[in-house]
Scaffold this active site. Sequence first.
Site: not given
Length: 329
Positions: A127, A129-131, A134, A242
Amino acid sequence: MGAMHLAASERPLDDREEQFADLLRSGENSDIVGVLNGISNSEQRKLLEHLLRLQCRDMEAAQKPEDSASERSDETIDLGSSIDRESPHRQDAANSHAAGQFIQQLSEHSTELPRRFGNYELLQEVGRGGMGVVFRARQIDLDRVVALKMIVAGQLASPEQVQRFRTEASTAASLEHPGIVPIFEVGELNGQHYFSMQYIEGESLADRLSAGPLPPREAACMALKIADAIAYAHQQGVIHRDLKPANVLLDESKSLRITDFGLAKRIADEDGLTETGQILGTPGYMAPEQALGEETDFRADLYALGVLLFESVTGRALFPQESLADIVS
């Protein structure tokens, strides 16, 4: 539907619950609505929760897969067979070099993984994301597979990014509930911040819903489990902010766990990471006040749970628009 054996402490509290439990034990068609007929509105809510929990336990007992621990054990042994056996001094040098290479590769979005990162062997990216990113990884000293999350920017991460990342780790680590992914370790290696957590072998609810909607009873049981986990977080003073299908993980036994507390907020803390007017969250699941950048409380998570339940039973998004501006308008 399979039979369910109730412990003495779990036996129904009144005749209606006993009636419903008898239906489950006999394997007959069990209709919650039928059992609720004739019950006053003030009593229906409590009784409905009891009946739903009975039904969910019965469904889980009927669907529980055979134990595959031996297969997982074999896989773990196989993963560990490729680890280099080096002296402690050589390992420290290799760890430092791997950390530097890893940060550079992350910034270049490289698909080639380093073999080692401190006490972890990185196996597969699962995974991004923006920051954060994983990985499925192997914790070497304990010989177990974990999920390892790191800041994408590495040593170039801003102080705010580091603070937000560590806040996510400490917030999740403070929550001990079977419906929340547990945190194992929080650390930093040569400027690369990371934390490890339980690796859930299975899929996300988003993956599951891509194949179509859930049967109504399964969706109701799922919502009840999420509500239990979120209620626990709220009792600990934590708002997730979220909640969405991608952040609900389902293991091979259909048990679920909530993950990604990257936008979580502690009600009693003022850490300076979120200011009024700042919009954080996923547009399709944000409560109106959250979408407008106003103060949010636990009701934002309840709103998101309602949206998630709608999507689970219908197979479509409540707000199919992709942009926040389109949804708000």
